[in-house]
Design a protein around this motif. Sequence first.
Motif, PDB file in Angstrom:
ATOM      1  N   GLU A  94       0.830  -1.207   0.000  1.00  0.00           N
ATOM      2  CA  GLU A  94       0.000   0.000   0.000  1.00  0.00           C
ATOM      3  C   GLU A  94       0.862   1.253   0.000  1.00  0.00           C
ATOM      4  O   GLU A  94       0.574   2.208  -0.728  1.00  0.00           O
ATOM      5  CB  GLU A  94      -0.924   0.000   1.221  1.00  0.00           C
ATOM      6  N   ASP A  95       1.907   1.252   0.798  1.00  0.00           N
ATOM      7  CA  ASP A  95       2.805   2.409   0.836  1.00  0.00           C
ATOM      8  C   ASP A  95       3.480   2.623  -0.517  1.00  0.00           C
ATOM      9  O   ASP A  95       3.610   3.762  -0.998  1.00  0.00           O
ATOM     10  CB  ASP A  95       3.867   2.230   1.925  1.00  0.00           C
ATOM     11  N   ARG A  96       3.896   1.535  -1.150  1.00  0.00           N
ATOM     12  CA  ARG A  96       4.549   1.632  -2.464  1.00  0.00           C
ATOM     13  C   ARG A  96       3.582   2.183  -3.506  1.00  0.00           C
ATOM     14  O   ARG A  96       3.937   3.054  -4.304  1.00  0.00           O
ATOM     15  CB  ARG A  96       5.060   0.262  -2.893  1.00  0.00           C
ATOM     16  N   LEU A  97       2.333   1.683  -3.472  1.00  0.00           N
ATOM     17  CA  LEU A  97       1.338   2.167  -4.431  1.00  0.00           C
ATOM     18  C   LEU A  97       1.007   3.640  -4.203  1.00  0.00           C
ATOM     19  O   LEU A  97       0.834   4.399  -5.159  1.00  0.00           O
ATOM     20  CB  LEU A  97       0.072   1.309  -4.353  1.00  0.00           C
ATOM     21  N   LYS A  98       0.924   4.068  -2.952  1.00  0.00           N
ATOM     22  CA  LYS A  98       0.669   5.478  -2.660  1.00  0.00           C
ATOM     23  C   LYS A  98       1.798   6.354  -3.188  1.00  0.00           C
ATOM     24  O   LYS A  98       1.568   7.430  -3.736  1.00  0.00           O
ATOM     25  CB  LYS A  98       0.512   5.693  -1.153  1.00  0.00           C
ATOM     26  N   LYS A  99       3.028   5.891  -3.014  1.00  0.00           N
ATOM     27  CA  LYS A  99       4.177   6.655  -3.489  1.00  0.00           C
ATOM     28  C   LYS A  99       4.175   6.741  -5.012  1.00  0.00           C
ATOM     29  O   LYS A  99       4.409   7.808  -5.590  1.00  0.00           O
ATOM     30  CB  LYS A  99       5.476   6.015  -2.999  1.00  0.00           C
ATOM     31  N   LEU A 100       3.881   5.614  -5.662  1.00  0.00           N
ATOM     32  CA  LEU A 100       3.826   5.632  -7.126  1.00  0.00           C
ATOM     33  C   LEU A 100       2.718   6.556  -7.624  1.00  0.00           C
ATOM     34  O   LEU A 100       2.908   7.296  -8.599  1.00  0.00           O
ATOM     35  CB  LEU A 100       3.615   4.214  -7.665  1.00  0.00           C
ATOM     36  N   LYS A 101       1.572   6.528  -6.958  1.00  0.00           N
ATOM     37  CA  LYS A 101       0.464   7.383  -7.351  1.00  0.00           C
ATOM     38  C   LYS A 101       0.826   8.854  -7.165  1.00  0.00           C
ATOM     39  O   LYS A 101       0.538   9.696  -8.026  1.00  0.00           O
ATOM     40  CB  LYS A 101      -0.776   7.039  -6.529  1.00  0.00           C
ATOM     41  N   ALA A 102       1.470   9.169  -6.050  1.00  0.00           N
ATOM     42  CA  ALA A 102       1.896  10.551  -5.802  1.00  0.00           C
ATOM     43  C   ALA A 102       2.916  10.992  -6.841  1.00  0.00           C
ATOM     44  O   ALA A 102       2.855  12.126  -7.353  1.00  0.00           O
ATOM     45  CB  ALA A 102       2.471  10.679  -4.399  1.00  0.00           C
TER      46      ALA A 102
END
Length: 135
Positions: A94-102
Amino acid sequence: MLRVIGVVVVLVVFVYALVDVIRTDRHQTRGISKTAWIIVMIVLPLLGAVLWFIFGRPYNKPTATPVRRHPTAPDDDPEFLRNLETRRRNQAEEDRLKKLKADLEAKERKLRDTSSGSDDAKRGEPDTHDTDELK
């Protein structure tokens, strides 16, 4: 004085035996039932106590330690550890996906800013390639 000591000893033995009968599980008493032992103790205090210690008290068998079918602490439970690892992986994903989205949103914003800024800049600048006639 000797009589007083004798009475105290009899009283202590009687009380100890009576408490022992009361605390003993009814399934572990030998000879007669637990209720019958209490009656015998009250009717015949000294003799009842002696009979209890000889015939009624359960044997001192070593009791088996209870087998624990489940872990006592969370870190001993493999299911808990497995779930903990799964939760850790899910959180990391989830943290990785949030970072990629940002990062993607930042790049899109930057791209929009640069594309809208370059259109404005082209309109205000003279054409350096002498293609004004074609426009």
